[in-house]
Motif scaffolding. Structure first.
Motif, PDB file in Angstrom:
ATOM      1  N   SER A  68      58.879 -50.009 -52.476  1.00 23.46           N
ATOM      2  CA  SER A  68      60.328 -50.192 -52.632  1.00 23.46           C
ATOM      3  C   SER A  68      61.079 -49.581 -51.455  1.00 23.46           C
ATOM      4  O   SER A  68      62.090 -50.128 -50.993  1.00 23.46           O
ATOM      5  N   THR A  69      60.598 -48.454 -50.932  1.00 31.29           N
ATOM      6  CA  THR A  69      61.226 -47.836 -49.762  1.00 31.29           C
ATOM      7  C   THR A  69      61.115 -48.737 -48.547  1.00 31.29           C
ATOM      8  O   THR A  69      62.078 -48.917 -47.790  1.00 31.29           O
ATOM      9  N   LEU A  70      59.929 -49.318 -48.352  1.00 28.94           N
ATOM     10  CA  LEU A  70      59.728 -50.229 -47.222  1.00 28.94           C
ATOM     11  C   LEU A  70      60.644 -51.448 -47.318  1.00 28.94           C
ATOM     12  O   LEU A  70      61.245 -51.870 -46.328  1.00 28.94           O
ATOM     13  N   LEU A  71      60.753 -52.019 -48.528  1.00 28.06           N
ATOM     14  CA  LEU A  71      61.632 -53.174 -48.720  1.00 28.06           C
ATOM     15  C   LEU A  71      63.086 -52.817 -48.419  1.00 28.06           C
ATOM     16  O   LEU A  71      63.794 -53.534 -47.709  1.00 28.06           O
ATOM     17  N   THR A  72      63.523 -51.690 -48.964  1.00 26.09           N
ATOM     18  CA  THR A  72      64.910 -51.265 -48.803  1.00 26.09           C
ATOM     19  C   THR A  72      65.250 -51.031 -47.342  1.00 26.09           C
ATOM     20  O   THR A  72      66.273 -51.502 -46.833  1.00 26.09           O
ATOM     21  N   GLN A  73      64.392 -50.299 -46.635  1.00 26.98           N
ATOM     22  CA  GLN A  73      64.680 -49.947 -45.246  1.00 26.98           C
ATOM     23  C   GLN A  73      64.591 -51.150 -44.315  1.00 26.98           C
ATOM     24  O   GLN A  73      65.321 -51.237 -43.335  1.00 26.98           O
ATOM     25  N   THR A  74      63.687 -52.081 -44.624  1.00 31.25           N
ATOM     26  CA  THR A  74      63.570 -53.277 -43.788  1.00 31.25           C
ATOM     27  C   THR A  74      64.873 -54.055 -43.779  1.00 31.25           C
ATOM     28  O   THR A  74      65.325 -54.540 -42.731  1.00 31.25           O
ATOM     29  N   VAL A  75      65.504 -54.167 -44.938  1.00 30.68           N
ATOM     30  CA  VAL A  75      66.752 -54.930 -45.042  1.00 30.68           C
ATOM     31  C   VAL A  75      67.955 -54.092 -44.601  1.00 30.68           C
ATOM     32  O   VAL A  75      68.813 -54.556 -43.846  1.00 30.68           O
TER      33      VAL A  75
ATOM     34  N   VAL B 296      66.029 -60.411 -44.130  1.00 26.49           N
ATOM     35  CA  VAL B 296      65.933 -60.539 -45.594  1.00 26.49           C
ATOM     36  C   VAL B 296      64.784 -61.474 -45.962  1.00 26.49           C
ATOM     37  O   VAL B 296      63.977 -61.171 -46.855  1.00 26.49           O
ATOM     38  N   PHE B 297      64.688 -62.592 -45.252  1.00 27.89           N
ATOM     39  CA  PHE B 297      63.625 -63.546 -45.557  1.00 27.89           C
ATOM     40  C   PHE B 297      62.249 -62.987 -45.196  1.00 27.89           C
ATOM     41  O   PHE B 297      61.287 -63.162 -45.951  1.00 27.89           O
ATOM     42  N   ILE B 298      62.139 -62.300 -44.079  1.00 31.43           N
ATOM     43  CA  ILE B 298      60.852 -61.689 -43.720  1.00 31.43           C
ATOM     44  C   ILE B 298      60.443 -60.680 -44.781  1.00 31.43           C
ATOM     45  O   ILE B 298      59.301 -60.685 -45.280  1.00 31.43           O
TER      46      ILE B 298
ATOM     47  N   PRO C 275      69.468 -57.480 -56.045  1.00 31.66           N
ATOM     48  CA  PRO C 275      70.695 -56.671 -56.062  1.00 31.66           C
ATOM     49  C   PRO C 275      70.925 -55.912 -54.761  1.00 31.66           C
ATOM     50  O   PRO C 275      72.072 -55.726 -54.344  1.00 31.66           O
ATOM     51  N   LEU C 276      69.827 -55.496 -54.100  1.00 33.89           N
ATOM     52  CA  LEU C 276      69.969 -54.754 -52.848  1.00 33.89           C
ATOM     53  C   LEU C 276      70.610 -55.608 -51.762  1.00 33.89           C
ATOM     54  O   LEU C 276      71.564 -55.187 -51.089  1.00 33.89           O
ATOM     55  N   VAL C 277      70.129 -56.832 -51.582  1.00 30.57           N
ATOM     56  CA  VAL C 277      70.649 -57.693 -50.523  1.00 30.57           C
ATOM     57  C   VAL C 277      72.081 -58.128 -50.840  1.00 30.57           C
ATOM     58  O   VAL C 277      72.930 -58.211 -49.936  1.00 30.57           O
ATOM     59  N   ALA C 278      72.365 -58.411 -52.108  1.00 28.85           N
ATOM     60  CA  ALA C 278      73.743 -58.761 -52.486  1.00 28.85           C
ATOM     61  C   ALA C 278      74.692 -57.625 -52.105  1.00 28.85           C
ATOM     62  O   ALA C 278      75.777 -57.858 -51.552  1.00 28.85           O
TER      63      ALA C 278
END
Length: 517
Positions: free
Chosen positions: A115-122, A134-136, A154-157
């Motif tokens: 979840s940390t990796l996903l959050t920081q990537t975006v 976002v797509f990657i 919800p994070l990207v929104a």
């Protein structure tokens, strides 16, 4: 691996649209996947007895001999079903694979690393590359399984809203990446291991020595990530977001524009730094094992395709994710003592309970299909029919993808659908010299593209709820209209990419092309 649909999660507003109401009614008539394979196993029992009674013969492609269909209602058949019931389940190729992989990946998820990796990537993406990142992240985020949807949408929104972009477009981009790009990734995922196991079992109907590896589609799916990310970015930025800005401008959102702080804690930064060091060290370790020409992980000719190394990817994956999970967990305080490790691993396996129950029925169905000879019969007759009508090449690829994506609207569990398709289509296409791994690659496209427009998907309503937190009056029609260009775009361009890949004669994985020979 996609979860089985949860019909109860579909909002009542789905009935407002006649087409969606029809989809819902039709989907509701499908039995639970476990029961579906129980019924299919019973059907094989009955059909085998009928074919045996009429003296129907099947064909052995290995020996070029014919032999009668065996009846499961005969003495030998009844004995086979009872004496091999446990063996069929325990010996089902995906079983051990998915448990082993999930023990490692599940630990990394439980300690919060994924979840940390996903959050920081975006969150750290430059504004002009935000949609692409976002797509990657969303496409590769399938390694986090269901958490990908729940974290990313919800994070990207929120991030879109915070930078002055339409949050509905952000939610749509995240949902499309996680759903329509589900079976593509830069990483080897649980789904790869699961599909490879099912494909192996199906291929052995024709060739007892067949083996499909979790990396047999890797070249194609890894490159697909960038194709899909580009297509998704163009559709969101040029079609979806401008339309949403006209219909639902930023000024009409009920949430105020957030000022979010997505900075990592010192512990999280230290954890990620240690993960990077471990990854570098682990890669060096693997290279030291496989680079020597005399390595035991190479084949007898000193090559890597095929080799014991490719057949050992599951344990290598397990130890990698176990390592980074433990390192990150200790850094952030999720693992305080060594006893916490098996506890967290056990919690991650609990999420597989539904899948294991499903495997019990799938394993019996495939075993019966194989033992009776019905699998060979269907493969031989089906291949003969396709050959007689000249149905091969591009027409075959496009038709198979379309069949898969249509069925996926009603059966969004990828593992269940592939377990249904594989014993029929893989042996049939093997008779036409199509490699089982290529059939698996075609299936991935159809299994992913229509996820985001299927009301039977449990995350269809999840995406709607997240969007309604910004615009409460949104209905199913808006979600369908928003996601349809993305679903069509992914289906068309991903299919075209596979056709181009095939035309160029490129391998879809290590030593794997469209044709067996």
């Amino acid at each position: 691996m996609q979860n089985t649909k949860n019909i109860n999660s579909i909002p009542e507003t789905i009935k407002d649209n006649p087409f969606l109401a029809w989809v819902e009614r039709t989907g509701n008539k499908l039995p639970h996947p476990f029961l579906l394979f129980v019924y299919l196993a019973l059907a094989v029992i009955v059909i085998s007895a009928i074919l045996n009674y009429f003296g129907t013969n099947t064909y052995n492609p290995k020996t070029s001999e014919t032999y009668p269909i065996k009846s499961l209602l005969s003495g030998d058949g009844v004995a086979y079903m009872f004496t091999n019931f446990v063996k069929n389940f325990v010996g089902f190729p995906p079983l051990g694979t998915i448990i082993t992989v999930m023990l490692g990946i599940g630990l990394a998820e439980r300690v919060g690393l994924l979840s940390t990796l996903l959050t920081q990537t975006v969150a750290k993406a430059p504004r002009h590359l935000l949609t692409f990142c976002v797509f990657i992240a969303g496409i590769c985020g399938s390694i986090a399984s269901d958490a990908n949807y729940l974290i990313l949408i919800p994070l990207v929104a929120m991030i879109f809203h915070s930078v002055g972009r339409n949050p509905l477009a952000g939610a749509a981009a995240a949902y499309a990446a996680a759903g329509a790009g589900y079976d593509a990734s830069l990483f080897i995922t649980v789904g790869d291991a699961l599909f490879a196991g099912i494909a192996t079992d199906a291929a052995r109907i024709i060739d007892p020595d067949a083996y499909v590896s979790a990396v047999d589609n890797y070249y194609f799916v890894a490159c697909s990530v960038f194709v899909l990310a580009t297509v998704g970015t163009l559709i969101i930025d040029k079609i979806v977001e401008p339309r949403l800005n006209n219909l639902h401008p930023l000024s009409t959102m009920i949430k105020e524009r957030p000022t979010t702080d997505l900075n990592m804690t010192a512990e999280e930064k230290m954890g990620l730094k240690r993960v990077v060091f471990f990854t570098i060290g682990y890669l060096i370790f693997i290279l030291a094992l496989i680079l020597p020409e005399t390595s035991a992980l190479r084949n007898s000719d000193g090559g890597l395709i095929p080799s014991p190394f490719l057949k050992s990817l599951v344990p290598f994956m397990f130890f990698y994710f176990l390592g980074i999970g433990v390192i990150y967990g200790k850094a952030v305080g999720k693992i305080k003592k060594i006893e916490d490790i098996p506890t967290l691993m056990a919690e991650s396996v609990k999420t597989l309970a539904t899948t294991l129950v499903l495997f019990l029925a799938i394993a019996q169905f495939i075993a019966y299909f194989k033992w009776t000879g019905i699998g060979n019969l269907v493969a031989f007759e089906g291949a003969h029919f396709l050959e007689s009508v000249g149905f091969d090449g591009y027409a075959l690829i496009v038709s198979f993808i379309l069949i898969t994506c249509i069925c996926n609207v009603f059966m969004t569990s990828g593992s269940a659908q592939f377990a249904l398709f594989a014993p029929i289509f893989i042996p049939m296409l093997m008779q036409l010299n199509i490699d089982p791994a290529f059939t698996m690659a075609m299936f991935r496209i159809g299994d992913s593209a229509t996820n985001i427009i299927s009301p039977m998907s449990p995350y269809f309503s999840v995406a709607l709820v997240f969007m309604q937190s910004y615009k409460p009056e949104l209905r199913i029609g808006t979600l369908i209209a928003t996601m349809l260009p993305l679903a069509i775009g992914f289906l068309v361009f991903w299919s075209a990419f596979l056709l181009l890949w095939t035309a160029l004669g490129l391998d879809i994985g290590p030593g794997v092309s469209m044709y067996i020979n």
